[in-house]
Design an enzyme around this catalytic site. Sequence first.
Site, short mmCIF file in Angstrom:
data_model
loop_
_atom_site.label_atom_id
_atom_site.label_comp_id
_atom_site.label_asym_id
_atom_site.label_seq_id
_atom_site.Cartn_x
_atom_site.Cartn_y
_atom_site.Cartn_z
N GLY A 1 0.84 -1.20 0.00
CA GLY A 1 0.00 0.00 0.00
C GLY A 1 0.86 1.24 0.00
O GLY A 1 1.60 1.48 0.96
N ASN B 1 -12.53 18.85 9.87
CA ASN B 1 -12.70 18.27 11.21
C ASN B 1 -13.00 19.34 12.23
O ASN B 1 -13.84 19.17 13.12
CB ASN B 1 -11.44 17.51 11.62
CG ASN B 1 -11.20 16.28 10.78
OD1 ASN B 1 -12.02 15.94 9.93
ND2 ASN B 1 -10.07 15.61 10.99
N ALA C 1 -0.69 11.95 7.68
CA ALA C 1 0.06 11.72 6.45
C ALA C 1 -0.72 12.27 5.27
O ALA C 1 -1.95 12.24 5.27
CB ALA C 1 0.29 10.22 6.26
N LYS D 1 -10.09 4.22 18.50
CA LYS D 1 -9.92 4.92 17.20
C LYS D 1 -11.22 4.81 16.40
O LYS D 1 -11.64 5.77 15.76
CB LYS D 1 -8.73 4.28 16.44
CG LYS D 1 -8.51 4.80 15.04
CD LYS D 1 -7.24 5.62 14.93
CE LYS D 1 -7.21 6.58 13.76
NZ LYS D 1 -7.16 6.02 12.46
N SER E 1 -10.53 11.38 6.25
CA SER E 1 -10.25 10.47 5.13
C SER E 1 -11.54 10.16 4.36
O SER E 1 -11.49 9.98 3.14
CB SER E 1 -9.60 9.17 5.64
OG SER E 1 -10.41 8.58 6.63
N ALA F 1 -1.08 7.57 1.41
CA ALA F 1 -0.42 8.57 2.25
C ALA F 1 0.33 7.93 3.42
O ALA F 1 1.54 8.15 3.59
CB ALA F 1 -1.47 9.55 2.76
N ASN G 1 -13.49 7.74 14.62
CA ASN G 1 -13.81 7.70 13.19
C ASN G 1 -15.32 7.64 12.95
O ASN G 1 -15.82 8.24 12.00
CB ASN G 1 -13.12 6.51 12.50
CG ASN G 1 -11.62 6.70 12.36
OD1 ASN G 1 -10.84 5.80 12.62
ND2 ASN G 1 -11.20 7.89 11.95
N ASN H 1 -8.05 1.93 8.97
CA ASN H 1 -9.22 2.47 9.65
C ASN H 1 -10.29 1.40 9.75
O ASN H 1 -10.41 0.56 8.85
CB ASN H 1 -9.81 3.64 8.84
CG ASN H 1 -9.22 4.97 9.25
OD1 ASN H 1 -8.61 5.10 10.31
ND2 ASN H 1 -9.41 5.97 8.40
N ASN I 1 -15.87 10.95 10.84
CA ASN I 1 -15.79 10.72 9.40
C ASN I 1 -17.11 10.90 8.64
O ASN I 1 -17.17 11.68 7.69
CB ASN I 1 -15.14 9.37 9.11
CG ASN I 1 -13.68 9.35 9.53
OD1 ASN I 1 -13.30 10.07 10.45
ND2 ASN I 1 -12.85 8.55 8.89
O1 KPL Z 1 -8.48 9.15 11.32
C1 KPL Z 1 -9.03 10.15 10.88
C2 KPL Z 1 -9.54 10.07 9.49
O2 KPL Z 1 -9.73 11.09 8.86
O3 KPL Z 1 -9.74 8.94 9.03
C3 KPL Z 1 -9.24 11.35 11.76
C4 KPL Z 1 -8.75 11.02 13.16
C5 KPL Z 1 -10.68 11.70 11.81
C6 KPL Z 1 -8.41 12.52 11.33
O4 KPL Z 1 -8.82 13.10 10.14
#
Ligand code: KPL
Length: 312
Positions: free
Chosen positions: A18, A211, A138, A193, A263, A21, A197, A112, A201
């Site tokens: 992969g 965000n 990233a 996490k 993301s 980023a 998300n 994620n 998200n």
């Molecule tokens: O992990 C993230 C994502 O965008 O997937 C966060 C923590 C929300 C940071 O942008």
Amino acid sequence: MPRRIMPASQPPLWTILGAGALGGVLASLLQLSGQSVRVMLRDEQRARLHPQFDFTSLDGNQHVLDIPRAFPSDIAQTRRLLVVTKAGQILPALRPLVGKLPREVPIVLLHNGMGIAEQVAALFPDNPLLIAVTSHGALRSGHFTFRHTGKGESWVGPYNPAAQQHTALADDLARALGQAGWDEQITGRQWQKLAINCMINPLTALHRVTNGELTAPRFAEALEQLSVELADVMQAEGMSVSADELLRRTLAVAELTAENHSSMLQDMEAGRPTEIEAITGFLLECAERHGIAVPVSRTLYQAIKEKQAQGL
Ligand code: KPL
């Protein structure tokens, strides 16, 4: 004169699957820390076109890095496989490696969402399987052009018993990232996490906001309701966590990453499939198993699915 036999050079310590980023930033940081690394790509043409990585580190310094490329046909020479693709690409990327990846090679999943490790374990029942969680920022701003945008925390831990002896992975990641810990209870970190998300998200993607904009009063009620739903499910999964704590942590992350497009928003903007299945979809499945109602999460899930069906 006797012929000197040269020792065969070892394959790189890390194979990264992969080159998005996070994959690009991790490959760059691992190489800069003196560890040998190669990036596995599916597209040979892409690899030939761009022989070097342009990497900008947190201090703004630019590095041109020569990171070897590998293809699935080179998989037998893998010592550690770090999988950093989007959640939905993990299984399609790994399936062709079944029967070719040596069974002693540890596989580390960094993505994620949740619910993928079970399926990877079924494909590679003998390999040590590990989960990693990170909050490093990233960015990919072009083909093989990467920027490290934020220093975060990283954790790695075992998914199966065979992975338990691989604690050295955390030390090696720490050398590259400044900090990384070994955590036997890694799924707890994944849930923390996941909660962030699930809250940030879908809302940022549907409302097309950064965000930081989520801290505005118009999102307060939705975020509060989401934090209650998440705390209910996490408690049913055996974690001691309160809705207030989840809300506080999520708002702190939204403020820390205020300028970021999440993301999921980035995926929507680029017309790519989102990770909604692995994020909110996973939450809905757990909620259903425990008989817990999660109406706000369900509404967000359906809204994102509808956008995807309409081509975003
Ligand atoms: O992990 C993230 C994502 O965008 O997937 C966060 C923590 C929300 C940071 O942008």
